[in-house]
Design a protein around this motif. Structure first.
Motif, PDB file in Angstrom:
ATOM      1  N   VAL A 198       0.850  -1.185   0.000  1.00 25.18           N
ATOM      2  CA  VAL A 198       0.000   0.000   0.000  1.00 25.18           C
ATOM      3  C   VAL A 198       0.888   1.238   0.000  1.00 25.18           C
ATOM      4  O   VAL A 198       2.029   1.195   0.456  1.00 25.18           O
ATOM      5  CB  VAL A 198      -0.982   0.017   1.193  1.00 25.18           C
ATOM      6  N   THR A 199       0.373   2.328  -0.536  1.00 22.46           N
ATOM      7  CA  THR A 199       1.185   3.540  -0.620  1.00 22.46           C
ATOM      8  C   THR A 199       1.215   4.283   0.709  1.00 22.46           C
ATOM      9  O   THR A 199       2.212   4.919   1.042  1.00 22.46           O
ATOM     10  CB  THR A 199       0.671   4.481  -1.722  1.00 22.46           C
ATOM     11  N   ARG A 200       0.127   4.228   1.469  1.00 28.65           N
ATOM     12  CA  ARG A 200       0.084   4.805   2.812  1.00 28.65           C
ATOM     13  C   ARG A 200      -1.066   4.154   3.573  1.00 28.65           C
ATOM     14  O   ARG A 200      -2.010   3.653   2.972  1.00 28.65           O
ATOM     15  CB  ARG A 200      -0.042   6.324   2.769  1.00 28.65           C
ATOM     16  N   SER A 201      -0.933   4.190   4.905  1.00 27.14           N
ATOM     17  CA  SER A 201      -1.975   3.543   5.710  1.00 27.14           C
ATOM     18  C   SER A 201      -1.997   4.115   7.120  1.00 27.14           C
ATOM     19  O   SER A 201      -1.019   4.679   7.588  1.00 27.14           O
ATOM     20  CB  SER A 201      -1.738   2.029   5.775  1.00 27.14           C
ATOM     21  N   GLU A 202      -3.140   3.931   7.759  1.00 24.49           N
ATOM     22  CA  GLU A 202      -3.324   4.241   9.172  1.00 24.49           C
ATOM     23  C   GLU A 202      -4.005   3.037   9.802  1.00 24.49           C
ATOM     24  O   GLU A 202      -4.945   2.486   9.239  1.00 24.49           O
ATOM     25  CB  GLU A 202      -4.186   5.477   9.368  1.00 24.49           C
ATOM     26  N   GLN A 235      -4.105   2.282  -2.105  1.00 29.58           N
ATOM     27  CA  GLN A 235      -3.406   1.339  -2.971  1.00 29.58           C
ATOM     28  C   GLN A 235      -3.357   1.858  -4.401  1.00 29.58           C
ATOM     29  O   GLN A 235      -4.327   2.446  -4.888  1.00 29.58           O
ATOM     30  CB  GLN A 235      -4.113  -0.017  -2.960  1.00 29.58           C
ATOM     31  N   HIS A 236      -2.209   1.612  -5.058  1.00 28.67           N
ATOM     32  CA  HIS A 236      -2.110   1.901  -6.492  1.00 28.67           C
ATOM     33  C   HIS A 236      -3.035   0.947  -7.231  1.00 28.67           C
ATOM     34  O   HIS A 236      -3.273  -0.177  -6.787  1.00 28.67           O
ATOM     35  CB  HIS A 236      -0.681   1.682  -6.992  1.00 28.67           C
ATOM     36  N   THR A 237      -3.522   1.373  -8.360  1.00 24.75           N
ATOM     37  CA  THR A 237      -4.395   0.515  -9.151  1.00 24.75           C
ATOM     38  C   THR A 237      -3.722   0.071 -10.447  1.00 24.75           C
ATOM     39  O   THR A 237      -4.401  -0.317 -11.389  1.00 24.75           O
ATOM     40  CB  THR A 237      -5.725   1.234  -9.458  1.00 24.75           C
TER      41      THR A 237
END
Length: 160
Positions: A37-41, A59-61
């Motif tokens: 994933v590109t970023r997350s919390e 997420q990138h697609t």
């Protein structure tokens, strides 16, 4: 219409260890990294045996078929919310804010002879005429890959 996803994640560890892993925010962050994933919390809240887990991720697609690209864009937000009534049974709701679709189901943890199985049973529904079924299949494939990455991360986590 809808699609069902039934997936088993197995671990060579006691059920209590698997339940503790699923409640660990650091493990959830490791899963996000494994899923690229590109970023997350990650949010984990416990009240007695009751556990609430929310993983908000982007997420990138890349690689998404063209018919779906106009619905999801270049990057999409996925929010996975889990409500564990007991350490061994939880409800799962996955949403894609602003996008069509509904993914919900359960996770059940069972142990037999020192091997623990987390069984994830989800129903995926996209209410768009003509392409809803294709989008459901795509979401099922993406969720399967995400669960496989989680299983790999979980095995590594439990082996430490």
């Amino acid at each position: 219409m809808s699609r069902r996803l039934l997936h088993e994640l197995t671990y060579d560890a006691p059920a209590a260890d698997v339940a503790a892993m699923l409640a660990d925010p650091e493990f959830r962050k490791e899963v996000c990294a494994a899923q690229r994933v590109t970023r997350s919390e990650v949010s984990v809240q416990r009240d007695g045996d009751h556990l609430e887990v929310v993983v908000d991720q982007w997420q990138h697609t890349a690689g998404v078929p063209s018919f779906a690209k106009k619905f999801v864009g270049e990057e999409t937000n996925v929010i996975q919310a889990e409500s564990w009534a007991t350490p061994l049974l939880g409800d799962i709701v996955v949403t894609l804010p602003g996008k069509p679709g509904d993914i919900r189901g359960t996770a059940r943890i069972t142990e037999s002879d020192g091997v623990t199985t987390e069984t994830v049973d989800l129903t995926i529904k996209v209410g768009i005429p003509l392409i809803g079924g294709k989008l459901e299949e795509l979401l099922r494939d993406l969720m399967t890959k995400a669960l496989e990455a989680e299983n790999t991360a979980g095995r590594a986590y439990l082996s430490r």
